[in-house]
Design a protein around this motif. Structure first.
Motif, mmCIF file in Angstrom:
data_model
loop_
_atom_site.group_PDB
_atom_site.id
_atom_site.type_symbol
_atom_site.label_atom_id
_atom_site.label_comp_id
_atom_site.label_asym_id
_atom_site.label_seq_id
_atom_site.Cartn_x
_atom_site.Cartn_y
_atom_site.Cartn_z
ATOM 1 N N ASP A 254 0.811 -1.218 0.000
ATOM 2 C CA ASP A 254 0.000 0.000 0.000
ATOM 3 C C ASP A 254 0.842 1.265 0.000
ATOM 4 O O ASP A 254 0.310 2.368 0.024
ATOM 5 C CB ASP A 254 -0.955 0.005 1.196
ATOM 6 N N ARG A 255 2.170 1.126 -0.002
ATOM 7 C CA ARG A 255 3.096 2.267 0.013
ATOM 8 C C ARG A 255 2.814 3.216 1.180
ATOM 9 O O ARG A 255 3.010 4.424 1.082
ATOM 10 C CB ARG A 255 3.038 3.037 -1.317
ATOM 11 N N SER A 256 2.396 2.673 2.301
ATOM 12 C CA SER A 256 1.996 3.502 3.443
ATOM 13 C C SER A 256 3.169 3.948 4.299
ATOM 14 O O SER A 256 3.026 4.840 5.137
ATOM 15 C CB SER A 256 1.004 2.729 4.318
ATOM 16 N N MET A 257 4.339 3.328 4.106
ATOM 17 C CA MET A 257 5.487 3.599 4.963
ATOM 18 C C MET A 257 6.707 3.969 4.123
ATOM 19 O O MET A 257 6.730 3.764 2.907
ATOM 20 C CB MET A 257 5.795 2.366 5.827
ATOM 21 N N ILE A 258 7.721 4.516 4.801
ATOM 22 C CA ILE A 258 8.974 4.898 4.155
ATOM 23 C C ILE A 258 10.108 4.177 4.865
ATOM 24 O O ILE A 258 10.219 4.224 6.095
ATOM 25 C CB ILE A 258 9.225 6.419 4.239
ATOM 26 N N GLY A 259 10.954 3.511 4.088
ATOM 27 C CA GLY A 259 12.139 2.874 4.645
ATOM 28 C C GLY A 259 13.391 3.611 4.215
ATOM 29 O O GLY A 259 13.525 4.003 3.052
ATOM 30 N N GLY A 260 14.304 3.831 5.148
ATOM 31 C CA GLY A 260 15.540 4.524 4.811
ATOM 32 C C GLY A 260 16.440 4.671 6.020
ATOM 33 O O GLY A 260 16.053 4.340 7.141
ATOM 34 N N TYR A 261 17.628 5.180 5.779
ATOM 35 C CA TYR A 261 18.582 5.426 6.858
ATOM 36 C C TYR A 261 18.348 6.801 7.475
ATOM 37 O O TYR A 261 18.150 7.788 6.765
ATOM 38 C CB TYR A 261 20.019 5.350 6.325
ATOM 39 N N GLY A 262 18.367 6.866 8.811
ATOM 40 C CA GLY A 262 18.421 8.147 9.507
ATOM 41 C C GLY A 262 17.098 8.823 9.774
ATOM 42 O O GLY A 262 17.062 10.035 9.991
ATOM 43 N N HIS A 263 15.976 8.069 9.763
ATOM 44 C CA HIS A 263 14.722 8.698 10.203
ATOM 45 C C HIS A 263 14.905 9.323 11.582
ATOM 46 O O HIS A 263 14.329 10.379 11.862
ATOM 47 C CB HIS A 263 13.612 7.646 10.286
ATOM 48 N N ASP A 264 15.663 8.667 12.455
ATOM 49 C CA ASP A 264 16.001 9.209 13.779
ATOM 50 C C ASP A 264 17.234 10.107 13.613
ATOM 51 O O ASP A 264 18.337 9.609 13.540
ATOM 52 C CB ASP A 264 16.281 8.054 14.739
ATOM 53 N N ASP A 265 17.102 11.445 13.478
ATOM 54 C CA ASP A 265 15.894 12.173 13.800
ATOM 55 C C ASP A 265 15.487 13.095 12.645
ATOM 56 O O ASP A 265 14.828 14.087 12.834
ATOM 57 C CB ASP A 265 16.138 12.977 15.074
ATOM 58 N N ARG A 266 15.880 12.725 11.411
ATOM 59 C CA ARG A 266 15.487 13.570 10.289
ATOM 60 C C ARG A 266 13.982 13.560 10.076
ATOM 61 O O ARG A 266 13.429 14.499 9.504
ATOM 62 C CB ARG A 266 16.213 13.122 9.017
ATOM 63 N N VAL A 267 13.297 12.493 10.542
ATOM 64 C CA VAL A 267 11.852 12.437 10.385
ATOM 65 C C VAL A 267 11.152 13.477 11.255
ATOM 66 O O VAL A 267 9.974 13.804 11.025
ATOM 67 C CB VAL A 267 11.328 11.023 10.699
ATOM 68 N N CYS A 268 11.834 14.019 12.248
ATOM 69 C CA CYS A 268 11.315 15.144 13.040
ATOM 70 C C CYS A 268 11.954 16.463 12.605
ATOM 71 O O CYS A 268 11.304 17.508 12.610
ATOM 72 C CB CYS A 268 11.558 14.912 14.524
ATOM 73 N N ALA A 269 13.232 16.402 12.230
ATOM 74 C CA ALA A 269 13.921 17.623 11.804
ATOM 75 C C ALA A 269 13.271 18.208 10.554
ATOM 76 O O ALA A 269 13.091 19.433 10.442
ATOM 77 C CB ALA A 269 15.393 17.324 11.546
ATOM 78 N N TYR A 270 12.902 17.347 9.608
ATOM 79 C CA TYR A 270 12.313 17.843 8.361
ATOM 80 C C TYR A 270 10.949 18.508 8.599
ATOM 81 O O TYR A 270 10.721 19.631 8.136
ATOM 82 C CB TYR A 270 12.199 16.709 7.343
ATOM 83 N N PRO A 271 10.008 17.885 9.319
ATOM 84 C CA PRO A 271 8.740 18.573 9.586
ATOM 85 C C PRO A 271 8.912 19.868 10.390
ATOM 86 O O PRO A 271 8.207 20.848 10.147
ATOM 87 C CB PRO A 271 7.930 17.541 10.379
ATOM 88 N N ALA A 272 9.850 19.870 11.360
ATOM 89 C CA ALA A 272 10.093 21.096 12.135
ATOM 90 C C ALA A 272 10.661 22.197 11.243
ATOM 91 O O ALA A 272 10.325 23.378 11.393
ATOM 92 C CB ALA A 272 11.048 20.798 13.285
ATOM 93 N N LEU A 273 11.541 21.803 10.315
ATOM 94 C CA LEU A 273 12.089 22.761 9.348
ATOM 95 C C LEU A 273 10.985 23.287 8.440
ATOM 96 O O LEU A 273 10.854 24.507 8.232
ATOM 97 C CB LEU A 273 13.182 22.080 8.528
#
Length: 465
Positions: A257-276
């Motif tokens: 369903d392509r509901s998720m994203i796999g990759g290196y470094g979500h911790d903590d770019r997955v918060c840094a990007y939305p905050a940016l």
């Protein structure tokens, strides 16, 4: 009122976002996450993140902060610290004596650093010696493709930015492991010692410079010759360098369903990007708002680019003085969302989590009241008043949220930057995205949660005190 209605009124349960929102939210989440995937692919180190964030800030109308200038409501500034941390600020219409609003994320991730003198040859194979950075399961880093990133300073102090292994035509690197047939003794080790720190050696070449000569270390010499011809460096230049190996995996959608994203470094770019993105989209806020992207959280936040440094404090002191205030007066009235991840419940490994107080993918951003395990050591523990304030903002603006702890009481715990900001007399709580396989070379997050993180930070910036 029947039992079902009474339960609906009195019980609390976080639910899958798809069960409670319109389909448009899924569309918006998928759309928001496409540039995030690009960000995740392009920026794998704190230096690369700072550079890319600076470009995005300039495109959004931010200018470099000048302490000798006066700023007015609506003005947008950024300040870069040694290329490894970055602060962005949008000035508000309300007086600084009523405080500022801060979102703070870290932009470093677990990785494999090179030792100062890394290159050696053994059995006609050239390798790098390494020292891992942050909390990793060492065995996860063997037999996967790695890329080399960082900066080299030459003797004349000229700089070279290194990024080898990301382009499809680049070579890549690898840490080898034993085949099962010969690994019987190795597999008797504890899992934590299956691969030891001194065994995280990176293969970088195997051809000697001249096979006809009897000299030793000809493979190492050939590697250094290649590097000298391309970058004009010698082995001594590695002593001045900052180089690391990170996974070379491509960022990919996960699931049919392509509901998720796999990759290196979500911790903590997955918060840094939305905050940016939240502060880049912000226009004319009531309160002055700051997004802080800090380095070194994975090793304790020490150093002059970590959250323990006074970088943010000095900036706030400068803008406070312009208004006849002290940094302390401003910070004491300020609030913060510490933008950091939580560990998502994994049904394959349920024993380490307490279900009722765990976070789950697709249920929104996680409000983590405290992070410390055991006796809550090493955490700031947000107050009831501040929890109420943050939850009220999210509820009013239909930001889907949940609460969660980092595992069972005597098993879990973890560090964030929240306590260092709390030490400045700021109200703070951790808010972030739940992650599967955290601290691994290939982490997984939900697109819906990433989008809700952006909405959470944005609505927090816009809200009244």
């Amino acid at each position: 009122m029947d039992t079902k209605e009474l339960k609906s009124k009195l019980f609390y349960e976080s639910k899958h976002i798809c069960n409670t929102t319109e389909g448009k939210v899924i569309e918006k989440a998928d759309e928001f996450c496409e540039p995030y995937k690009d960000f995740l692919q392009k920026a794998k180190t704190e230096r690369e993140i700072c550079d890319l964030a600076e470009i995005k800030a300039k495109e959004a109308g931010f200018t470099e902060f000048d302490k000798n200038k006066s700023y007015f409501p609506g003005d947008k500034v950024y300040l870069k610290n040694r290329g490894k941390s970055l602060m962005l600020c949008v000035f508000g219409s309300n007086s600084l004596e009523n405080g500022v609003k801060i979102s703070a994320a870290h932009i470093d991730s677990p990785r494999i650093d090179l030792k100062p003198s890394p290159i050696y040859e053994d059995s006609q194979i050239a390798l790098f010696k390494t020292h891992y950075y942050g909390g990793i399961k060492k065995y996860q880093w063997t037999t996967i493709p790695l890329s080399l990133h960082g900066k080299i300073i030459r003797e004349d102090l000229s700089e070279i930015d290194i990024n080898i292994g990301e382009d499809k035509d680049d070579p890549q690197f690898v840490i080898t492991d034993l085949l099962p047939h010969l690994g019987q003794e190795q597999m008797k080790r504890k899992l934590s010692e299956g691969i030891k720190g001194e065994e995280l050696n990176i293969v970088i070449g195997s051809r000697p410079l001249n096979v006809d000569e009897e000299e030793t270390e000809l493979v190492k010499l050939n590697i250094l010759k290649i590097l000298n011809e391309k970058y004009d460096i010698t082995e001594k230049d590695f002593l001045r360098a900052e180089l690391c190996l990170v996974p070379a995996f491509e960022v990919r959608d996960i699931g049919f369903d392509r509901s998720m994203i796999g990759g290196y470094g979500h911790d903590d770019r997955v918060c840094a990007y939305p905050a940016l993105e939240a502060i880049l989209h912000l226009e004319n806020p009531e309160y002055t708002c700051i997004t802080m992207l800090a380095d070194k959280e994975e090793i304790g936040s020490d150093g002059n680019t970590g959250m323990k440094s006074l970088f943010m404090y000095y900036f706030i002191d400068e803008i406070a003085k312009e208004n006849g205030l002290s940094a302390g007066e401003v910070l004491s009235k300020s609030t913060c969302l510490s933008a950091d991840v939580n560990s998502a419940f994994d049904p394959t490994f349920p024993d380490v989590m307490e279900k009722k107080n765990s976070s789950y993918i697709n249920r929104g951003i996680v409000i983590t009241k405290y992070t410390g395990g055991g006796g809550k050591s090493g955490t700031s523990d947000a107050s009831a008043e501040y929890m109420g304030y943050v939850i009220n903002i999210f509820d009013k603006n239909e930001v889907r949220w949940q609460t969660g702890e980092l595992g069972k009481v005597d098993l879990g715990g973890g560090g964030t930057v929240a306590k260092y900001i709390a030490n400045l007399n700021v109200d703070v709580v951790d808010v972030g995205v739940p992650v599967l396989s955290m601290h691994s070379p290939f982490e997984v997050v939900s697109k819906l949660d990433v989008y809700m993180a952006f909405r959470g930070f944005y609505e927090y910036f816009k809200a009244e005190k």
